[in-house]
Design a protein around this motif. Sequence first.
Motif, PDB file in Angstrom:
ATOM      1  N   ASP A   1       0.817  -1.215   0.000  1.00 46.24           N
ATOM      2  CA  ASP A   1       0.000   0.000   0.000  1.00 46.24           C
ATOM      3  C   ASP A   1       0.852   1.267   0.000  1.00 46.24           C
ATOM      4  O   ASP A   1       0.421   2.318  -0.454  1.00 46.24           O
ATOM      5  N   ASP A   2       2.085   1.130   0.536  1.00 51.21           N
ATOM      6  CA  ASP A   2       2.990   2.276   0.581  1.00 51.21           C
ATOM      7  C   ASP A   2       3.755   2.474  -0.727  1.00 51.21           C
ATOM      8  O   ASP A   2       4.607   3.353  -0.835  1.00 51.21           O
ATOM      9  N   GLY A   3       3.467   1.613  -1.732  1.00 51.36           N
ATOM     10  CA  GLY A   3       4.119   1.729  -3.029  1.00 51.36           C
ATOM     11  C   GLY A   3       5.469   1.033  -3.117  1.00 51.36           C
ATOM     12  O   GLY A   3       6.107   1.043  -4.157  1.00 51.36           O
ATOM     13  N   VAL A   4       5.900   0.426  -2.014  1.00 56.68           N
ATOM     14  CA  VAL A   4       7.187  -0.266  -1.986  1.00 56.68           C
ATOM     15  C   VAL A   4       6.987  -1.724  -2.380  1.00 56.68           C
ATOM     16  O   VAL A   4       6.081  -2.393  -1.878  1.00 56.68           O
TER      17      VAL A   4
END
Length: 106
Positions: free
Chosen positions: A86-89
Amino acid sequence: MVNKVILLGNVGGDPETKVLDSGVQMTKLSLATTKKWKVDGEPREETQWHTIIMWRGLSKVTEKYVKKGSKIYIEGELIYRNYQGDDGVKKYFTEVVASEMKSVLS
């Protein structure tokens, strides 16, 4: 081509079993393997942790007989997975999908 992993180690926690929406049973556990050696007479050791996945019948046997601290022998296949959080990582996982398991008596 061959993709085969053989591990002998101790189960780090009670296995986690669940039944998927499809009705297939799956068990996940952590397995510790420890390498020991000496440097100038001083003992050293290094522990590696492996995520093991069992499916169907092997999952049922694992659920019934394997507990934290059990010493087991595993044969399986190494797989790599990744997903974007969800954090794009991007997150990466290495797992062993077991095809065979044996209890080892100490």
